[in-house]
Design an enzyme around this catalytic site. Sequence first.
Site: not given
Ligand code: PAF
Length: 295
Positions: A34, A37, A61, A148-149, A185-186
């Site tokens: 988005h 990015h 994760q 990103g912050e 944005l997410s």
């Molecule tokens: O922020 C993200 O999209 C993820 O946590 C990352 C840094 C790409 C690691 O998988």
Amino acid sequence: MELLTGRAAFRAACDAARGRGVTVGLVPTMGALHAGHRSLLARARGECEFVAISIFVNPLQFGEAADLAAYPRDLQADLGVAEADGAGVVFAPAVEEMYASGEPEVTVDPGPLGSVLEGASRPGHFRGVLTVVAKLLHLAGPCRAYFGEKDAQQLELVRRMVRDLDLPAEIVACPTVRDADGLALSSRNALLGAEERRAGLALSRGLSAAAALLGAGEPRAALLRGAIEARVRAEPLAALDYAAVVDDATWTGVEEVLRPARALVAARVGAAGTRLIDNVRLDPPAVPRAAERAE
Ligand code: PAF
């Protein structure tokens, strides 16, 4: 633009770029690209002659299998964005390529900051993030890497990992990108219906309220936190996870905001419980100079 799926090919492409004497910029992502990015890619393009973006939904994760399964994926659309934004290489490995021997036995311990706030709500999350980021940084080699912050705790932990493990990367922090109404944005926003998206605005509204209170002279963290909590609790479709005010350098809780701090909030929104996070930096109002005070 080259699409690479193998670790060796990705490493070779980055090595070759450095061999030509150019700086490598790495933008690590999980795809569903988005405008947030795109701002990382634009910054990388401005600072590095060779830009690589990684697209990998990292199972390590994610705590809940359902969360991993629901995570939005659209590689074709992402390739279009990466190409338009001038990436030289997209590294999009399969899970089996990144974790060739199954779930890794050796992982990166994020230390104490890894088990509070996001880490308390998502046990193991930051171990998974740092492990994959360490792998990506090792594969890319010496580079500038863009984060990103919006994911402020992740950014801080990546910085600490690079510092503590002497990784040859320079971490570049990029400001949160917001929709016109304030929603950060997410990729997860794609999972929200219209009503849920509206409810999600409670997070940025709460953070703005806290910043406004501080600006009006209220330094007490409990009251700033209360302003955030009140906005989220007023929203029937949102369930507050946490609101916090921490010192921006040490990430420990503060009683009063007398130095730069950060307000953070997390909530689950809607029937599916989509988890949203947001944060803002809180700068204490400048102390008036003696001459101004006398006026
Ligand atoms: O922020 C993200 O999209 C993820 O946590 C990352 C840094 C790409 C690691 O998988």
